[in-house]
Design an enzyme around this catalytic site. Structure first.
Site, PDB file in Angstrom:
ATOM      1  N   ASN A   1     -29.502 -94.409  -7.160  1.00  0.00           N
ATOM      2  CA  ASN A   1     -28.797 -94.098  -5.914  1.00  0.00           C
ATOM      3  C   ASN A   1     -29.062 -92.683  -5.398  1.00  0.00           C
ATOM      4  O   ASN A   1     -28.234 -92.096  -4.718  1.00  0.00           O
ATOM      5  CB  ASN A   1     -27.303 -94.415  -6.031  1.00  0.00           C
ATOM      6  CG  ASN A   1     -26.596 -93.591  -7.085  1.00  0.00           C
ATOM      7  OD1 ASN A   1     -27.204 -92.763  -7.747  1.00  0.00           O
ATOM      8  ND2 ASN A   1     -25.299 -93.798  -7.218  1.00  0.00           N
TER       9      ASN A   1
ATOM     10  N   THR B   1     -21.186 -94.555  -3.658  1.00  0.00           N
ATOM     11  CA  THR B   1     -21.987 -94.715  -4.878  1.00  0.00           C
ATOM     12  C   THR B   1     -22.972 -95.872  -4.744  1.00  0.00           C
ATOM     13  O   THR B   1     -24.133 -95.748  -5.144  1.00  0.00           O
ATOM     14  CB  THR B   1     -21.048 -94.973  -6.076  1.00  0.00           C
ATOM     15  OG1 THR B   1     -20.069 -93.940  -6.121  1.00  0.00           O
ATOM     16  CG2 THR B   1     -21.825 -95.006  -7.379  1.00  0.00           C
TER      17      THR B   1
ATOM     18  N   PHE C   1     -22.312 -99.249 -18.228  1.00  0.00           N
ATOM     19  CA  PHE C   1     -23.617 -98.885 -17.673  1.00  0.00           C
ATOM     20  C   PHE C   1     -24.134 -97.550 -18.203  1.00  0.00           C
ATOM     21  O   PHE C   1     -25.170 -97.061 -17.748  1.00  0.00           O
ATOM     22  CB  PHE C   1     -23.545 -98.850 -16.134  1.00  0.00           C
ATOM     23  CG  PHE C   1     -22.475 -97.933 -15.577  1.00  0.00           C
ATOM     24  CD1 PHE C   1     -22.687 -96.561 -15.471  1.00  0.00           C
ATOM     25  CD2 PHE C   1     -21.248 -98.442 -15.163  1.00  0.00           C
ATOM     26  CE1 PHE C   1     -21.713 -95.715 -14.966  1.00  0.00           C
ATOM     27  CE2 PHE C   1     -20.269 -97.598 -14.651  1.00  0.00           C
ATOM     28  CZ  PHE C   1     -20.501 -96.236 -14.558  1.00  0.00           C
TER      29      PHE C   1
ATOM     30  N   HIS D   1     -26.740 -87.175  -7.047  1.00  0.00           N
ATOM     31  CA  HIS D   1     -25.432 -86.929  -7.688  1.00  0.00           C
ATOM     32  C   HIS D   1     -24.800 -85.737  -6.998  1.00  0.00           C
ATOM     33  O   HIS D   1     -25.493 -84.805  -6.594  1.00  0.00           O
ATOM     34  CB  HIS D   1     -25.612 -86.590  -9.176  1.00  0.00           C
ATOM     35  CG  HIS D   1     -24.403 -85.908  -9.765  1.00  0.00           C
ATOM     36  ND1 HIS D   1     -23.322 -86.617 -10.229  1.00  0.00           N
ATOM     37  CD2 HIS D   1     -24.085 -84.597  -9.902  1.00  0.00           C
ATOM     38  CE1 HIS D   1     -22.388 -85.748 -10.644  1.00  0.00           C
ATOM     39  NE2 HIS D   1     -22.833 -84.523 -10.461  1.00  0.00           N
TER      40      HIS D   1
ATOM     41  N   LYS E   1     -31.976 -87.443  -7.852  1.00  0.00           N
ATOM     42  CA  LYS E   1     -32.253 -88.250  -9.051  1.00  0.00           C
ATOM     43  C   LYS E   1     -33.721 -88.710  -9.091  1.00  0.00           C
ATOM     44  O   LYS E   1     -34.449 -88.607  -8.088  1.00  0.00           O
ATOM     45  CB  LYS E   1     -31.295 -89.445  -9.077  1.00  0.00           C
ATOM     46  CG  LYS E   1     -29.815 -89.046  -9.238  1.00  0.00           C
ATOM     47  CD  LYS E   1     -28.923 -90.279  -9.392  1.00  0.00           C
ATOM     48  CE  LYS E   1     -27.454 -89.880  -9.581  1.00  0.00           C
ATOM     49  NZ  LYS E   1     -26.582 -91.071  -9.805  1.00  0.00           N
TER      50      LYS E   1
ATOM     51  N   ARG F   1     -27.548 -91.765   0.690  1.00  0.00           N
ATOM     52  CA  ARG F   1     -27.722 -92.994  -0.095  1.00  0.00           C
ATOM     53  C   ARG F   1     -28.084 -94.179   0.801  1.00  0.00           C
ATOM     54  O   ARG F   1     -28.902 -95.033   0.408  1.00  0.00           O
ATOM     55  CB  ARG F   1     -26.469 -93.267  -0.933  1.00  0.00           C
ATOM     56  CG  ARG F   1     -26.432 -92.367  -2.184  1.00  0.00           C
ATOM     57  CD  ARG F   1     -25.096 -92.405  -2.870  1.00  0.00           C
ATOM     58  NE  ARG F   1     -25.142 -91.805  -4.221  1.00  0.00           N
ATOM     59  CZ  ARG F   1     -24.061 -91.425  -4.887  1.00  0.00           C
ATOM     60  NH1 ARG F   1     -22.859 -91.570  -4.364  1.00  0.00           N
ATOM     61  NH2 ARG F   1     -24.183 -90.898  -6.092  1.00  0.00           N
TER      62      ARG F   1
ATOM     63  N   GLU G   1     -20.539 -78.197 -14.085  1.00  0.00           N
ATOM     64  CA  GLU G   1     -21.892 -78.730 -13.900  1.00  0.00           C
ATOM     65  C   GLU G   1     -22.881 -77.628 -13.497  1.00  0.00           C
ATOM     66  O   GLU G   1     -24.041 -77.647 -13.923  1.00  0.00           O
ATOM     67  CB  GLU G   1     -21.859 -79.846 -12.844  1.00  0.00           C
ATOM     68  CG  GLU G   1     -21.079 -81.067 -13.338  1.00  0.00           C
ATOM     69  CD  GLU G   1     -20.973 -82.185 -12.313  1.00  0.00           C
ATOM     70  OE1 GLU G   1     -21.473 -82.030 -11.182  1.00  0.00           O
ATOM     71  OE2 GLU G   1     -20.399 -83.227 -12.665  1.00  0.00           O
TER      72      GLU G   1
ATOM     73  N   TYR H   1     -23.443 -86.810 -18.486  1.00  0.00           N
ATOM     74  CA  TYR H   1     -22.651 -87.975 -18.081  1.00  0.00           C
ATOM     75  C   TYR H   1     -21.694 -88.426 -19.197  1.00  0.00           C
ATOM     76  O   TYR H   1     -21.284 -89.596 -19.211  1.00  0.00           O
ATOM     77  CB  TYR H   1     -23.575 -89.122 -17.657  1.00  0.00           C
ATOM     78  CG  TYR H   1     -24.031 -89.025 -16.203  1.00  0.00           C
ATOM     79  CD1 TYR H   1     -23.102 -89.058 -15.157  1.00  0.00           C
ATOM     80  CD2 TYR H   1     -25.370 -88.934 -15.866  1.00  0.00           C
ATOM     81  CE1 TYR H   1     -23.506 -88.987 -13.826  1.00  0.00           C
ATOM     82  CE2 TYR H   1     -25.781 -88.869 -14.528  1.00  0.00           C
ATOM     83  CZ  TYR H   1     -24.837 -88.893 -13.523  1.00  0.00           C
ATOM     84  OH  TYR H   1     -25.230 -88.828 -12.197  1.00  0.00           O
TER      85      TYR H   1
ATOM     86  N   ARG I   1     -20.314 -84.629  -0.814  1.00  0.00           N
ATOM     87  CA  ARG I   1     -19.947 -86.030  -1.091  1.00  0.00           C
ATOM     88  C   ARG I   1     -20.036 -86.863   0.194  1.00  0.00           C
ATOM     89  O   ARG I   1     -20.481 -88.012   0.163  1.00  0.00           O
ATOM     90  CB  ARG I   1     -18.527 -86.113  -1.688  1.00  0.00           C
ATOM     91  CG  ARG I   1     -18.348 -85.421  -3.042  1.00  0.00           C
ATOM     92  CD  ARG I   1     -18.974 -86.133  -4.204  1.00  0.00           C
ATOM     93  NE  ARG I   1     -18.458 -87.459  -4.425  1.00  0.00           N
ATOM     94  CZ  ARG I   1     -18.772 -88.212  -5.496  1.00  0.00           C
ATOM     95  NH1 ARG I   1     -19.609 -87.735  -6.438  1.00  0.00           N
ATOM     96  NH2 ARG I   1     -18.296 -89.412  -5.629  1.00  0.00           N
TER      97      ARG I   1
HETATM   98  P1  ATP Z   1     -22.622 -89.428  -9.315  1.00  0.00           P
HETATM   99  O1  ATP Z   1     -21.669 -89.059 -10.415  1.00  0.00           O
HETATM  100  O2  ATP Z   1     -23.999 -89.791  -9.811  1.00  0.00           O
HETATM  101  O3  ATP Z   1     -22.621 -88.429  -8.216  1.00  0.00           O
HETATM  102  P2  ATP Z   1     -20.647 -91.097  -8.164  1.00  0.00           P
HETATM  103  O4  ATP Z   1     -19.724 -89.951  -8.415  1.00  0.00           O
HETATM  104  O5  ATP Z   1     -20.742 -91.595  -6.748  1.00  0.00           O
HETATM  105  O6  ATP Z   1     -22.099 -90.756  -8.622  1.00  0.00           O
HETATM  106  P3  ATP Z   1     -19.696 -92.308 -10.592  1.00  0.00           P
HETATM  107  O7  ATP Z   1     -18.564 -93.250 -10.600  1.00  0.00           O
HETATM  108  O8  ATP Z   1     -19.463 -90.900 -11.074  1.00  0.00           O
HETATM  109  O9  ATP Z   1     -20.303 -92.303  -9.102  1.00  0.00           O
HETATM  110  O10 ATP Z   1     -20.873 -92.963 -11.429  1.00  0.00           O
HETATM  111  C1  ATP Z   1     -21.945 -92.167 -11.928  1.00  0.00           C
HETATM  112  C2  ATP Z   1     -23.244 -92.909 -11.746  1.00  0.00           C
HETATM  113  O11 ATP Z   1     -23.230 -94.044 -12.598  1.00  0.00           O
HETATM  114  C3  ATP Z   1     -23.477 -93.469 -10.348  1.00  0.00           C
HETATM  115  O12 ATP Z   1     -24.090 -92.556  -9.478  1.00  0.00           O
HETATM  116  C4  ATP Z   1     -24.377 -94.638 -10.627  1.00  0.00           C
HETATM  117  O13 ATP Z   1     -25.729 -94.194 -10.729  1.00  0.00           O
HETATM  118  C5  ATP Z   1     -23.899 -95.112 -11.961  1.00  0.00           C
HETATM  119  N1  ATP Z   1     -22.955 -96.227 -11.797  1.00  0.00           N
HETATM  120  C6  ATP Z   1     -21.679 -96.174 -11.393  1.00  0.00           C
HETATM  121  N2  ATP Z   1     -21.122 -97.377 -11.365  1.00  0.00           N
HETATM  122  C7  ATP Z   1     -22.078 -98.238 -11.773  1.00  0.00           C
HETATM  123  C8  ATP Z   1     -22.144 -99.640 -11.956  1.00  0.00           C
HETATM  124  N3  ATP Z   1     -21.089-100.428 -11.735  1.00  0.00           N
HETATM  125  N4  ATP Z   1     -23.305-100.168 -12.393  1.00  0.00           N
HETATM  126  C9  ATP Z   1     -24.385 -99.382 -12.629  1.00  0.00           C
HETATM  127  N5  ATP Z   1     -24.393 -98.041 -12.474  1.00  0.00           N
HETATM  128  C10 ATP Z   1     -23.264 -97.491 -12.054  1.00  0.00           C
HETATM  129 MG    MG Z   2     -19.590 -89.011 -10.323  1.00  0.00          MG
END
Ligand code: ATP
Ligand code: MG
Length: 137
Positions: A112, A91, A57, A115, A9, A102, A126, A49, A85
């Site tokens: 973070n 996350t 968010f 992805h 990212k 992370r 994707e 997304y 993962r």
């Molecule tokens: P990613 O999809 O980026 O790999 P992830 O699968 O660990 O991350 P998701 O639940 O898919 O987490 O959320 C997607 C992204 O949205 C997260 O990586 C983070 O950047 C953001 N995100 C998730 N939860 C929050 C939150 N509570 N507040 C702010 N940003 C959030």
């Molecule tokens: Mg995700």
């Protein structure tokens, strides 16, 4: 061989730790089947997304993902999706296990560092979103 999609990212690209993160993948049995650096448009980030469109968010997430270039890769290997993962960590970097990407490179839940696809079905979608078949080898 399984394939999954990784995005380094904008925060991690800006910190100049792309090579260190790619090394985590290669050192743990994942091969780079494709890699490129790109600047996402707002439409790209919104589409990528879209699954989070109703989350509070979403707007910040889209703005963050277009705040600078990203490095997208297709990672290939045994159990590539789950392995990536595991290497990424939780996350929220404050909850990420020691030694994960992370924990080591991310500052906050929105910035973070990486992805990773969260299912094989999403990995296929994707990978297709970012890469043409001839770019994956
Ligand atoms: P990613 O999809 O980026 O790999 P992830 O699968 O660990 O991350 P998701 O639940 O898919 O987490 O959320 C997607 C992204 O949205 C997260 O990586 C983070 O950047 C953001 N995100 C998730 N939860 C929050 C939150 N509570 N507040 C702010 N940003 C959030
Ligand atoms: Mg995700």
């Amino acid at each position: 061989m399984e394939q999954t999609l990784s995005i380094i990212k904008p925060d991690a690209v800006a910190k100049n730790v792309v090579g260190k993160i790619l090394d985590r993948f290669e050192s743990n049995g994942l091969r780079l089947a494709a890699t490129k650096k790109i600047q996402l448009s707002k439409a790209d980030a919104e589409a990528f997304y879209a699954v989070h469109a109703e989350r509070p968010f979403y707007g910040e997430l889209v703005d963050f993902m277009i705040s600078g270039p990203v490095v997208v890769s297709v990672l290939e290997g045994e159990n590539a999706m789950a392995k990536n993962r595991d290497l990424m960590g939780a996350t929220n970097p404050k909850e990420a296990a020691a030694g994960t990407i992370r924990a080591d490179f991310a500052e906050s839940i929105d910035a973070n560092a990486v992805h990773g696809s969260d299912s094989l079905e999403n990995a296929a979608i994707e990978i297709n979103f970012f890469f043409a078949a001839k770019e994956i080898c």
